[in-house]
Write an enzyme that holds these catalytic residues in place. Structure first.
Site, PDB file in Angstrom:
ATOM      1  CB  THR A  10      40.592  -8.525  18.592  1.00 20.27           C
ATOM      2  OG1 THR A  10      39.532  -8.025  17.797  1.00 20.27           O
ATOM      3  CG2 THR A  10      41.607  -7.216  18.691  1.00 20.27           C
ATOM      4  CG  ASN A  11      43.182  -9.589  21.517  1.00 17.71           C
ATOM      5  OD1 ASN A  11      44.601  -8.439  21.663  1.00 17.71           O
ATOM      6  ND2 ASN A  11      42.044  -8.905  22.143  1.00 17.71           N
ATOM      7  CB  ILE A  12      46.968 -14.932  19.515  1.00 21.01           C
ATOM      8  CG1 ILE A  12      46.852 -14.149  17.914  1.00 21.01           C
ATOM      9  CG2 ILE A  12      47.613 -16.182  19.566  1.00 21.01           C
ATOM     10  CD1 ILE A  12      48.243 -14.277  16.709  1.00 21.01           C
ATOM     11  CB  ALA A  97      38.249 -23.477  16.351  1.00 21.71           C
ATOM     12  CG  ASP A  98      35.829 -18.020  18.528  1.00 25.30           C
ATOM     13  OD1 ASP A  98      34.967 -19.425  17.698  1.00 25.30           O
ATOM     14  OD2 ASP A  98      35.499 -17.120  18.807  1.00 25.30           O
ATOM     15  NE  ARG A  99      29.239 -19.181  18.591  1.00 26.62           N
ATOM     16  CZ  ARG A  99      28.430 -18.996  18.279  1.00 26.62           C
ATOM     17  NH1 ARG A  99      27.846 -18.750  16.181  1.00 26.62           N
ATOM     18  NH2 ARG A  99      26.603 -19.026  18.739  1.00 26.62           N
TER      19      ARG A  99
END
Length: 250
Positions: A10-12, A97-99
């Site tokens: 949704t966002n960067i 990758a975010d986790r």
């Protein structure tokens, strides 16, 4: 300086880090091209780029832009290229990758058992044992995803602000929606944490909130927790430091 890019569905989130301090954070929509999203930001002092991404096509766009305009090859975070990362799950390659960034960042800041709750397009629960090893978790629809789906399906309901109403029992459609969305999210979150703790037989563990909606949800929680809105960016910064140390040792 480090350019840290957290590319979500949704966002960067664009972060600039100098001397281990996040000095700038900028959020843009994920449909924004790299040329649109980065051109107006002063990147003249950037010497390194790290990308955490769950959107492969966007990764390529931002990777190519950095190569062309900054003459830098970004480091792309993966499950198998982070020194010291331990993922004790069935398929480590499926961990986003975010986790991974959240796990690295949380382990750097806090010791012991941890549950990280990241409010993004999805709400993720990352469970980390006393040795700093990621042992699994849970994924549920994000707060805004659930709410927007409701708005799209129900013709008479309109978008409303994501905030806690004064009372659980709403007196109009707007406060009814706010109550259901916000208090419902709190009950879901606290219920999941209790279930995880019971299943793991953990009487005490640190609860860490991060992500776009963490600052909105935090005031409504009754459980003790730490608020780290930019944990993912901090994790990218830690990974950058780990990489530099490894290069020096080599």
């Amino acid at each position: 300086m480090l350019l840290a890019l957290d590319i979500g569905n949704t966002n960067i989130t664009v972060g600039i880090v100098e001397n281990s301090e996040i000095i700038m954070v900028h959020r843009i929509k994920s449909h924004t091209s790299a040329n649109e999203g980065l051109t107006d930001i002063d990147l003249s002092k950037i010497t390194n780029v790290i990308i955490s991404s769950v959107a492969p096509k966007k990764t390529i766009d931002y990777q190519n832009w950095c190569r062309m305009h900054l003459n830098l090859k970004p480091f792309i975070i993966k499950h198998n290229n982070i020194i010291g990362l331990k993922l004790d799950v069935d398929k480590p390659s499926s961990v986003g990758a975010d986790r991974i960034c959240n796990i690295v960042g949380a382990n750097k800041k806090y010791s012991g058992r941890k549950i990280i709750v990241d409010f993004g397009t999805a709400t993720t629960y990352d469970v980390i044992n006393k040795n700093g090893i990621f042992i699994g978790g849970a994924i549920s629809p994000g707060i805004d995803v659930s709410a927007n789906n409701l708005y799209n399906k129900a013709a008479l309901l309109k978008n409303t602000a994501f905030k806690f109403p004064k009372n659980v029992v709403g007196r109009n459609t707007e406060t009814n929606l706010q109550s259901g969305i916000m208090f419902g999210a709190v009950e879901s979150l606290e219920g999941m944490i209790i279930r995880i703790q019971n299943e793991m037989n953990w009487q005490n563990c640190r609860i860490i909130l991060t992500g776009g909606f963490s600052t909105v949800i935090s005031p409504g929680l009754s459980i003790k927790h730490d608020l780290e809105p930019f944990l993912t960016l901090f994790g990218i910064e830690v990974i950058n430091d780990i990489n530099k140390l490894h290069i020096i040792k080599i």
